[in-house]
Motif scaffolding. Structure first.
Motif, PDB file in Angstrom:
ATOM      1  N   CYS A  68      56.416  50.754 132.651  1.00  0.00           N
ATOM      2  CA  CYS A  68      57.597  51.130 133.395  1.00  0.00           C
ATOM      3  C   CYS A  68      57.333  53.052 133.358  1.00  0.00           C
ATOM      4  O   CYS A  68      57.754  53.343 134.425  1.00  0.00           O
ATOM      5  CB  CYS A  68      58.665  50.836 132.507  1.00  0.00           C
ATOM      6  SG  CYS A  68      59.181  49.238 132.432  1.00  0.00           S
ATOM      7  N   GLU A  69      57.119  53.462 132.372  1.00  0.00           N
ATOM      8  CA  GLU A  69      56.914  55.014 132.411  1.00  0.00           C
ATOM      9  C   GLU A  69      55.857  55.336 133.478  1.00  0.00           C
ATOM     10  O   GLU A  69      56.170  56.395 134.053  1.00  0.00           O
ATOM     11  CB  GLU A  69      56.369  55.399 131.075  1.00  0.00           C
ATOM     12  CG  GLU A  69      56.445  56.957 130.737  1.00  0.00           C
ATOM     13  CD  GLU A  69      55.960  57.249 129.387  1.00  0.00           C
ATOM     14  OE1 GLU A  69      55.728  58.702 129.217  1.00  0.00           O
ATOM     15  OE2 GLU A  69      55.975  56.534 128.599  1.00  0.00           O
ATOM     16  N   GLU A  70      54.811  54.620 133.326  1.00  0.00           N
ATOM     17  CA  GLU A  70      53.743  54.996 134.316  1.00  0.00           C
ATOM     18  C   GLU A  70      54.005  54.918 135.706  1.00  0.00           C
ATOM     19  O   GLU A  70      53.870  55.733 136.641  1.00  0.00           O
ATOM     20  CB  GLU A  70      52.447  54.203 134.092  1.00  0.00           C
ATOM     21  CG  GLU A  70      51.451  54.035 135.243  1.00  0.00           C
ATOM     22  CD  GLU A  70      50.624  55.430 134.952  1.00  0.00           C
ATOM     23  OE1 GLU A  70      49.664  55.798 135.935  1.00  0.00           O
ATOM     24  OE2 GLU A  70      50.669  56.009 134.136  1.00  0.00           O
ATOM     25  N   LEU A  71      54.970  53.949 136.079  1.00  0.00           N
ATOM     26  CA  LEU A  71      55.578  53.649 137.339  1.00  0.00           C
ATOM     27  C   LEU A  71      56.729  54.537 137.654  1.00  0.00           C
ATOM     28  O   LEU A  71      57.368  54.554 139.043  1.00  0.00           O
ATOM     29  CB  LEU A  71      55.519  52.147 137.744  1.00  0.00           C
ATOM     30  CG  LEU A  71      54.462  51.381 137.641  1.00  0.00           C
ATOM     31  CD1 LEU A  71      54.779  49.825 137.925  1.00  0.00           C
ATOM     32  CD2 LEU A  71      53.384  51.817 138.664  1.00  0.00           C
ATOM     33  N   GLY A  72      57.124  55.014 136.817  1.00  0.00           N
ATOM     34  CA  GLY A  72      58.548  55.860 136.955  1.00  0.00           C
ATOM     35  C   GLY A  72      59.800  54.962 137.102  1.00  0.00           C
ATOM     36  O   GLY A  72      60.514  55.260 137.783  1.00  0.00           O
ATOM     37  N   LEU A  73      59.877  53.939 136.463  1.00  0.00           N
ATOM     38  CA  LEU A  73      60.712  53.034 136.746  1.00  0.00           C
ATOM     39  C   LEU A  73      62.038  53.107 135.761  1.00  0.00           C
ATOM     40  O   LEU A  73      62.004  53.522 134.549  1.00  0.00           O
ATOM     41  CB  LEU A  73      60.373  51.493 136.425  1.00  0.00           C
ATOM     42  CG  LEU A  73      58.964  51.217 137.244  1.00  0.00           C
ATOM     43  CD1 LEU A  73      58.585  49.723 136.755  1.00  0.00           C
ATOM     44  CD2 LEU A  73      59.252  51.134 138.871  1.00  0.00           C
ATOM     45  N   ARG A  74      63.193  53.167 136.748  1.00  0.00           N
ATOM     46  CA  ARG A  74      64.333  53.148 135.734  1.00  0.00           C
ATOM     47  C   ARG A  74      65.330  51.990 136.418  1.00  0.00           C
ATOM     48  O   ARG A  74      65.022  51.501 137.427  1.00  0.00           O
ATOM     49  CB  ARG A  74      65.035  54.395 135.765  1.00  0.00           C
ATOM     50  CG  ARG A  74      64.348  55.596 135.184  1.00  0.00           C
ATOM     51  CD  ARG A  74      65.162  56.931 135.386  1.00  0.00           C
ATOM     52  NE  ARG A  74      64.220  57.770 134.536  1.00  0.00           N
ATOM     53  CZ  ARG A  74      64.406  58.250 133.334  1.00  0.00           C
ATOM     54  NH1 ARG A  74      65.366  57.675 132.633  1.00  0.00           N
ATOM     55  NH2 ARG A  74      63.862  59.168 132.689  1.00  0.00           N
ATOM     56  N   ASP A  75      66.417  51.496 135.643  1.00  0.00           N
ATOM     57  CA  ASP A  75      67.487  50.598 136.046  1.00  0.00           C
ATOM     58  C   ASP A  75      66.713  49.256 136.407  1.00  0.00           C
ATOM     59  O   ASP A  75      66.610  48.877 137.437  1.00  0.00           O
ATOM     60  CB  ASP A  75      67.822  51.230 137.278  1.00  0.00           C
ATOM     61  CG  ASP A  75      69.233  50.189 137.610  1.00  0.00           C
ATOM     62  OD1 ASP A  75      69.767  49.811 136.775  1.00  0.00           O
ATOM     63  OD2 ASP A  75      69.638  50.461 138.756  1.00  0.00           O
ATOM     64  N   VAL A  76      65.903  48.704 135.453  1.00  0.00           N
ATOM     65  CA  VAL A  76      65.013  47.714 135.818  1.00  0.00           C
ATOM     66  C   VAL A  76      65.652  46.433 135.157  1.00  0.00           C
ATOM     67  O   VAL A  76      66.465  46.555 134.038  1.00  0.00           O
ATOM     68  CB  VAL A  76      63.691  48.025 134.870  1.00  0.00           C
ATOM     69  CG1 VAL A  76      62.889  46.694 134.809  1.00  0.00           C
ATOM     70  CG2 VAL A  76      62.691  48.914 135.432  1.00  0.00           C
ATOM     71  N   THR A  77      65.467  45.451 135.715  1.00  0.00           N
ATOM     72  CA  THR A  77      65.771  44.110 135.360  1.00  0.00           C
ATOM     73  C   THR A  77      64.722  43.589 134.779  1.00  0.00           C
ATOM     74  O   THR A  77      63.572  43.293 135.342  1.00  0.00           O
ATOM     75  CB  THR A  77      66.361  42.987 136.234  1.00  0.00           C
ATOM     76  OG1 THR A  77      67.505  43.826 137.043  1.00  0.00           O
ATOM     77  CG2 THR A  77      66.538  41.743 135.831  1.00  0.00           C
ATOM     78  N   PHE A  78      64.252  43.226 133.510  1.00  0.00           N
ATOM     79  CA  PHE A  78      63.347  42.736 132.759  1.00  0.00           C
ATOM     80  C   PHE A  78      63.454  41.431 132.564  1.00  0.00           C
ATOM     81  O   PHE A  78      64.420  40.715 131.756  1.00  0.00           O
ATOM     82  CB  PHE A  78      63.135  43.711 131.248  1.00  0.00           C
ATOM     83  CG  PHE A  78      61.665  43.119 130.486  1.00  0.00           C
ATOM     84  CD1 PHE A  78      60.904  44.080 130.860  1.00  0.00           C
ATOM     85  CD2 PHE A  78      61.908  41.935 129.800  1.00  0.00           C
ATOM     86  CE1 PHE A  78      59.623  43.793 129.955  1.00  0.00           C
ATOM     87  CE2 PHE A  78      60.641  41.775 128.957  1.00  0.00           C
ATOM     88  CZ  PHE A  78      59.517  42.748 129.136  1.00  0.00           C
ATOM     89  N   VAL A  79      62.611  40.605 133.189  1.00  0.00           N
ATOM     90  CA  VAL A  79      62.510  38.933 132.994  1.00  0.00           C
ATOM     91  C   VAL A  79      61.474  38.628 131.887  1.00  0.00           C
ATOM     92  O   VAL A  79      60.109  38.956 132.342  1.00  0.00           O
ATOM     93  CB  VAL A  79      62.406  38.577 134.398  1.00  0.00           C
ATOM     94  CG1 VAL A  79      62.305  37.118 134.255  1.00  0.00           C
ATOM     95  CG2 VAL A  79      63.458  38.992 135.315  1.00  0.00           C
ATOM     96  N   GLY A  80      61.732  38.325 130.880  1.00  0.00           N
ATOM     97  CA  GLY A  80      61.000  37.843 130.029  1.00  0.00           C
ATOM     98  C   GLY A  80      60.774  36.416 129.713  1.00  0.00           C
ATOM     99  O   GLY A  80      61.852  35.724 129.293  1.00  0.00           O
ATOM    100  N   HIS A  81      59.558  35.872 129.719  1.00  0.00           N
ATOM    101  CA  HIS A  81      59.426  34.339 129.518  1.00  0.00           C
ATOM    102  C   HIS A  81      58.977  34.116 127.825  1.00  0.00           C
ATOM    103  O   HIS A  81      58.142  34.824 127.520  1.00  0.00           O
ATOM    104  CB  HIS A  81      58.490  33.632 130.362  1.00  0.00           C
ATOM    105  CG  HIS A  81      57.993  32.400 130.021  1.00  0.00           C
ATOM    106  ND1 HIS A  81      56.706  31.903 129.766  1.00  0.00           N
ATOM    107  CD2 HIS A  81      58.846  31.310 129.776  1.00  0.00           C
ATOM    108  CE1 HIS A  81      56.733  30.399 129.393  1.00  0.00           C
ATOM    109  NE2 HIS A  81      57.990  30.309 129.476  1.00  0.00           N
ATOM    110  N   SER A  82      59.677  33.253 127.326  1.00  0.00           N
ATOM    111  CA  SER A  82      59.522  32.780 125.799  1.00  0.00           C
ATOM    112  C   SER A  82      59.446  33.958 124.975  1.00  0.00           C
ATOM    113  O   SER A  82      60.407  34.683 124.863  1.00  0.00           O
ATOM    114  CB  SER A  82      58.170  32.112 126.142  1.00  0.00           C
ATOM    115  OG  SER A  82      57.615  31.487 124.813  1.00  0.00           O
ATOM    116  N   VAL A  83      58.124  34.237 124.295  1.00  0.00           N
ATOM    117  CA  VAL A  83      58.344  35.387 123.353  1.00  0.00           C
ATOM    118  C   VAL A  83      58.621  36.727 124.073  1.00  0.00           C
ATOM    119  O   VAL A  83      59.053  37.623 123.541  1.00  0.00           O
ATOM    120  CB  VAL A  83      56.791  35.548 122.479  1.00  0.00           C
ATOM    121  CG1 VAL A  83      55.668  35.914 123.674  1.00  0.00           C
ATOM    122  CG2 VAL A  83      56.819  36.273 121.468  1.00  0.00           C
TER     123      VAL A  83
END
Length: 267
Positions: free
Chosen positions: A81-96
């Motif tokens: 996220c930092e490398e791409l300069g991302l903010r206000d992200v929806t994080f979709v995590g599968h399982s663990v």
């Protein structure tokens, strides 16, 4: 370090759209999202990556001490996220990765604004007043089998995890994904996953959260989905008419629709 190469980062969809980061689970890689990502890409900027030790990530970046804790995987996600300069992200995590998302959101709330937890489990081992789906003996046996014969374990367990016996190709795909993972790195990730207890971390979640469970899941039974939902105030629980632990493969349309509906309601 080139984070994009290290984590095999790929970006698709609308360059100016809201950002969705898709994170895979144990034994998998970003290819597990290939049936969901195109639907999301119509409206969102979709970011996919592989954790170090999985998929096409740079194996030379592997550090056993780092990846013996879920914090190491959260660090991977946040560094992407930092490398791409991302903010206000929806994080979709599968399982663990659902729990990885919880840790990442706690560490960098300015970057992660919403969580989608797909088939989550904060603890796989049963405890007093808690059903994780496995006894301690079950997990010990699972890890012993995995560590002694990883390829054999993969061939036996992947179809069980996937379920959908009437669609054997799904189990075969998960088997291939498991088998493509370096066995030594997989052993570390497995212990980190199946011995984790992230129940207390659920209390740190303050962002809008969707808990997405399957009607039948041997890895994360519905009692777990109910527990996670109850532990995160204001969270939304959606039960997919799907079986198995990987709805992004077995029910991709329903999975994508649930994510899109949630993001629209949360924004």
């Amino acid at each position: 370090m080139d984070i994009r190469r290290r984590n095999n980062v790929t970006v698709s969809g609308r360059p100016d759209g809201p950002v969705v980061v898709l994170a895979h689970g144990f034994g998998c890689d970003q290819n597990m999202w290939r049936l969901v990502a195109p639907s999301l890409a119509e409206s969102y900027r979709v970011v996919l990556f592989d954790y170090v030790g999985s998929g096409r990530a740079d194996l030379s970046a592997w550090d056993e001490s780092r990846y013996s804790s879920l914090d190491g995987y959260a660090a991977d996600a946040l560094e992407v996220c930092e490398e791409l300069g991302l903010r206000d992200v929806t994080f979709v995590g599968h399982s663990v990765s659902a729990m990885v998302g919880v840790l990442a959101a706690a560490k960098a709330p300015e970057r992660i604004s919403r969580l989608v937890m797909v088939a989550p489990s904060p603890r796989y081992i049963d405890d007093v007043d808690y059903r994780g789906g496995f006894s301690a003996e079950d997990i010990d046996e699972l890890l012993e089998s995995l560590e002694s014969n990883y390829l054999g374990w993969s061939a036996a367990m992947a179809p069980v995890i996937m379920s959908n016996a009437d669609r054997p190709a799904l189990g075969e795909e998960l088997t291939a994904s498991f088998c493509a993972t370096d066995p030594d790195m997989a052993r570390v990730f497995a212990r980190t996953t199946f011995l984790s207890d992230s129940r207390q971390d659920l209390k740190t979640v303050t962002v809008p959260t969707l808990v997405l469970e399957c009607r039948q899941d041997v890895i994360a039974p519905r009692e777990v989905g109910a527990y996670v939902h109850a532990a995160i105030p204001g969270s939304r629980l959606v039960t997919l008419e799907a079986t198995g632990h990987c709805p992004q493969l077995s029910a991709p349309e329903a999975t994508a629709e649930a994510v899109i509906d949630f993001i629209g309601a949360a924004r």
